[in-house]
Design an enzyme around this catalytic site. Sequence first.
Site, PDB file in Angstrom:
ATOM      1  N   LYS A 100      34.835  31.895  35.330  1.00 26.09           N
ATOM      2  CA  LYS A 100      34.414  32.834  34.330  1.00 26.09           C
ATOM      3  C   LYS A 100      35.368  34.022  34.258  1.00 26.09           C
ATOM      4  O   LYS A 100      35.350  34.793  33.304  1.00 26.09           O
ATOM      5  CB  LYS A 100      33.004  33.360  34.678  1.00 26.09           C
ATOM      6  CG  LYS A 100      31.950  32.302  34.786  1.00 26.09           C
ATOM      7  CD  LYS A 100      30.654  32.902  35.344  1.00 26.09           C
ATOM      8  CE  LYS A 100      29.676  31.767  35.608  1.00 26.09           C
ATOM      9  NZ  LYS A 100      28.537  32.231  36.409  1.00 26.09           N
ATOM     10  N   GLY A 101      36.172  34.168  35.306  1.00 26.16           N
ATOM     11  CA  GLY A 101      36.979  35.379  35.468  1.00 26.16           C
ATOM     12  C   GLY A 101      37.899  35.718  34.314  1.00 26.16           C
ATOM     13  O   GLY A 101      38.165  36.886  34.051  1.00 26.16           O
TER      14      GLY A 101
ATOM     15  N   GLU B  95      44.477  32.650  33.308  1.00 30.46           N
ATOM     16  CA  GLU B  95      43.765  32.953  34.555  1.00 30.46           C
ATOM     17  C   GLU B  95      43.593  34.459  34.700  1.00 30.46           C
ATOM     18  O   GLU B  95      44.386  35.236  34.156  1.00 30.46           O
ATOM     19  CB  GLU B  95      44.589  32.446  35.749  1.00 30.46           C
ATOM     20  CG  GLU B  95      44.024  31.233  36.444  1.00 30.46           C
ATOM     21  CD  GLU B  95      42.741  31.481  37.221  1.00 30.46           C
ATOM     22  OE1 GLU B  95      41.929  32.342  36.834  1.00 30.46           O
ATOM     23  OE2 GLU B  95      42.534  30.784  38.223  1.00 30.46           O
ATOM     24  N   ASP B  96      42.588  34.857  35.462  1.00 27.88           N
ATOM     25  CA  ASP B  96      42.415  36.278  35.731  1.00 27.88           C
ATOM     26  C   ASP B  96      43.423  36.769  36.758  1.00 27.88           C
ATOM     27  O   ASP B  96      44.100  37.766  36.560  1.00 27.88           O
ATOM     28  CB  ASP B  96      40.965  36.574  36.190  1.00 27.88           C
ATOM     29  CG  ASP B  96      40.475  35.667  37.313  1.00 27.88           C
ATOM     30  OD1 ASP B  96      41.239  34.777  37.783  1.00 27.88           O
ATOM     31  OD2 ASP B  96      39.324  35.830  37.740  1.00 27.88           O
TER      32      ASP B  96
ATOM     33  N   ASP C 160      46.361  34.423  43.412  1.00 29.74           N
ATOM     34  CA  ASP C 160      46.314  34.955  44.776  1.00 29.74           C
ATOM     35  C   ASP C 160      47.182  34.039  45.646  1.00 29.74           C
ATOM     36  O   ASP C 160      48.393  34.179  45.673  1.00 29.74           O
ATOM     37  CB  ASP C 160      44.837  34.987  45.193  1.00 29.74           C
ATOM     38  CG  ASP C 160      44.589  35.615  46.542  1.00 29.74           C
ATOM     39  OD1 ASP C 160      45.475  36.314  47.047  1.00 29.74           O
ATOM     40  OD2 ASP C 160      43.503  35.412  47.108  1.00 29.74           O
TER      41      ASP C 160
ATOM     42  N   LYS D  69      48.862  38.718  42.890  1.00 28.79           N
ATOM     43  CA  LYS D  69      49.038  39.259  44.252  1.00 28.79           C
ATOM     44  C   LYS D  69      50.166  38.461  44.893  1.00 28.79           C
ATOM     45  O   LYS D  69      49.912  37.543  45.696  1.00 28.79           O
ATOM     46  CB  LYS D  69      47.765  39.039  45.066  1.00 28.79           C
ATOM     47  CG  LYS D  69      46.604  39.923  44.711  1.00 28.79           C
ATOM     48  CD  LYS D  69      45.511  39.673  45.748  1.00 28.79           C
ATOM     49  CE  LYS D  69      44.194  40.179  45.286  1.00 28.79           C
ATOM     50  NZ  LYS D  69      43.091  39.731  46.165  1.00 28.79           N
TER      51      LYS D  69
ATOM     52  N   PHE E  91      41.175  43.450  47.313  1.00 27.27           N
ATOM     53  CA  PHE E  91      40.206  42.707  46.504  1.00 27.27           C
ATOM     54  C   PHE E  91      39.791  43.567  45.321  1.00 27.27           C
ATOM     55  O   PHE E  91      39.349  44.703  45.489  1.00 27.27           O
ATOM     56  CB  PHE E  91      38.997  42.280  47.333  1.00 27.27           C
ATOM     57  CG  PHE E  91      38.229  41.181  46.661  1.00 27.27           C
ATOM     58  CD1 PHE E  91      38.642  39.864  46.772  1.00 27.27           C
ATOM     59  CD2 PHE E  91      37.119  41.471  45.875  1.00 27.27           C
ATOM     60  CE1 PHE E  91      37.962  38.855  46.114  1.00 27.27           C
ATOM     61  CE2 PHE E  91      36.432  40.466  45.216  1.00 27.27           C
ATOM     62  CZ  PHE E  91      36.850  39.155  45.338  1.00 27.27           C
ATOM     63  N   VAL E  92      39.959  43.017  44.119  1.00 26.37           N
ATOM     64  CA  VAL E  92      39.694  43.803  42.912  1.00 26.37           C
ATOM     65  C   VAL E  92      38.573  43.186  42.073  1.00 26.37           C
ATOM     66  O   VAL E  92      38.317  41.977  42.138  1.00 26.37           O
ATOM     67  CB  VAL E  92      40.975  43.957  42.046  1.00 26.37           C
ATOM     68  CG1 VAL E  92      42.021  44.799  42.758  1.00 26.37           C
ATOM     69  CG2 VAL E  92      41.552  42.598  41.646  1.00 26.37           C
TER      70      VAL E  92
ATOM     71  N   ASP F 140      34.879  39.412  39.433  1.00 28.35           N
ATOM     72  CA  ASP F 140      33.603  39.747  40.067  1.00 28.35           C
ATOM     73  C   ASP F 140      33.708  39.822  41.571  1.00 28.35           C
ATOM     74  O   ASP F 140      34.664  39.330  42.183  1.00 28.35           O
ATOM     75  CB  ASP F 140      32.555  38.684  39.725  1.00 28.35           C
ATOM     76  CG  ASP F 140      32.794  37.385  40.499  1.00 28.35           C
ATOM     77  OD1 ASP F 140      33.961  36.917  40.532  1.00 28.35           O
ATOM     78  OD2 ASP F 140      31.838  36.850  41.088  1.00 28.35           O
TER      79      ASP F 140
ATOM     80  N   ARG G  12      31.831  42.230  36.570  1.00 27.93           N
ATOM     81  CA  ARG G  12      32.736  41.648  35.562  1.00 27.93           C
ATOM     82  C   ARG G  12      32.827  42.533  34.323  1.00 27.93           C
ATOM     83  O   ARG G  12      33.793  42.489  33.588  1.00 27.93           O
ATOM     84  CB  ARG G  12      32.227  40.268  35.122  1.00 27.93           C
ATOM     85  CG  ARG G  12      32.295  39.201  36.191  1.00 27.93           C
ATOM     86  CD  ARG G  12      32.069  37.830  35.546  1.00 27.93           C
ATOM     87  NE  ARG G  12      31.719  36.811  36.515  1.00 27.93           N
ATOM     88  CZ  ARG G  12      32.606  36.114  37.235  1.00 27.93           C
ATOM     89  NH1 ARG G  12      33.892  36.338  37.102  1.00 27.93           N
ATOM     90  NH2 ARG G  12      32.201  35.182  38.077  1.00 27.93           N
TER      91      ARG G  12
HETATM   92  P1  5GP Z   1      44.036  31.403  44.498  1.00 23.09           P
HETATM   93  O1  5GP Z   1      43.708  29.969  44.367  1.00 23.09           O
HETATM   94  O2  5GP Z   1      45.312  31.812  43.774  1.00 23.09           O
HETATM   95  O3  5GP Z   1      44.059  31.834  45.936  1.00 23.09           O
HETATM   96  O4  5GP Z   1      42.846  32.226  43.910  1.00 23.09           O
HETATM   97  C1  5GP Z   1      42.613  32.361  42.591  1.00 23.09           C
HETATM   98  C2  5GP Z   1      41.173  32.744  42.349  1.00 23.09           C
HETATM   99  O5  5GP Z   1      40.651  33.512  43.435  1.00 23.09           O
HETATM  100  C3  5GP Z   1      41.044  33.619  41.143  1.00 23.09           C
HETATM  101  O6  5GP Z   1      40.863  32.868  39.969  1.00 23.09           O
HETATM  102  C4  5GP Z   1      39.812  34.444  41.497  1.00 23.09           C
HETATM  103  O7  5GP Z   1      38.643  33.741  41.126  1.00 23.09           O
HETATM  104  C5  5GP Z   1      39.845  34.562  42.997  1.00 23.09           C
HETATM  105  N1  5GP Z   1      40.421  35.829  43.467  1.00 23.09           N
HETATM  106  C6  5GP Z   1      41.578  36.015  44.134  1.00 23.09           C
HETATM  107  N2  5GP Z   1      41.792  37.309  44.409  1.00 23.09           N
HETATM  108  C7  5GP Z   1      40.747  37.970  43.875  1.00 23.09           C
HETATM  109  C8  5GP Z   1      40.396  39.369  43.794  1.00 23.09           C
HETATM  110  O8  5GP Z   1      41.067  40.289  44.268  1.00 23.09           O
HETATM  111  N3  5GP Z   1      39.224  39.654  43.129  1.00 23.09           N
HETATM  112  C9  5GP Z   1      38.437  38.691  42.576  1.00 23.09           C
HETATM  113  N4  5GP Z   1      37.338  39.109  41.969  1.00 23.09           N
HETATM  114  N5  5GP Z   1      38.736  37.381  42.634  1.00 23.09           N
HETATM  115  C10 5GP Z   1      39.885  37.023  43.269  1.00 23.09           C
END
Ligand code: 5GP
Length: 181
Positions: free
Chosen positions: A44-45, A102-103, A106, A134, A155-156, A162, A168
């Site tokens: 949903k992000g 994507e939001d 990470d 990040k 963490f944001v 969310d 959100r």
């Molecule tokens: P990745 O697979 O790149 O580690 O993570 C991606 C997903 O992790 C993002 O789509 C999001 O849902 C979640 N995520 C990663 N960092 C954050 C953060 O700082 N805040 C939030 N709310 N979600 C995050």
Amino acid sequence: MIMEYKVAEVLIPENEIAKRVREIGEKIGKDYAGKDLVVVGILKGAVVFMSDLVRAIPETVNVSLDFMAVSSYGDSTKTSGIVRIVKDLDSSVKDKNVLIVEDIVDTGLTLSYLVKLMHERQPGTIRVCALLDKEERRKVSVHVEYKGFSIPDKFVVGYGLDYAGRWRNLPSVHIVEVLEQ
Ligand code: 5GP
């Protein structure tokens, strides 16, 4: 020990997000002028970002929307590395131009999985757009063509992102602060 969380300082204010979203929309407009583009939002992000972004793409691009949902963090701030498709695309993307929205990137695990999966559906082109990145947390490399902001390892929440389903709806991006009691 009881852990409480609250939204603390604003990391990226609403007006800066709006300015950057307009710039990305214009760039996408130039890159896809006269073409079809399927914008795929990751629920949903990405919903808040995507809804602003598509309105910043000029009408010279023939935009359609689709969505995917993947399982993510649950109620924890730690990545699980497990990606599960919860909702798939409604329409075929074969031979189409796909833009995954994507939001936040990470570790990169979610996006690299989604890009791989999308490739199997044989679209004409695939590009990625992410509001936040990040970079220092990356475990697998993913190419993000359209990026909003690089952010530190915090963490944001807000602007679609969310923590345990909350925050959100905040118009700016905030850092979450942990309060130990
Ligand atoms: P990745 O697979 O790149 O580690 O993570 C991606 C997903 O992790 C993002 O789509 C999001 O849902 C979640 N995520 C990663 N960092 C954050 C953060 O700082 N805040 C939030 N709310 N979600 C995050």
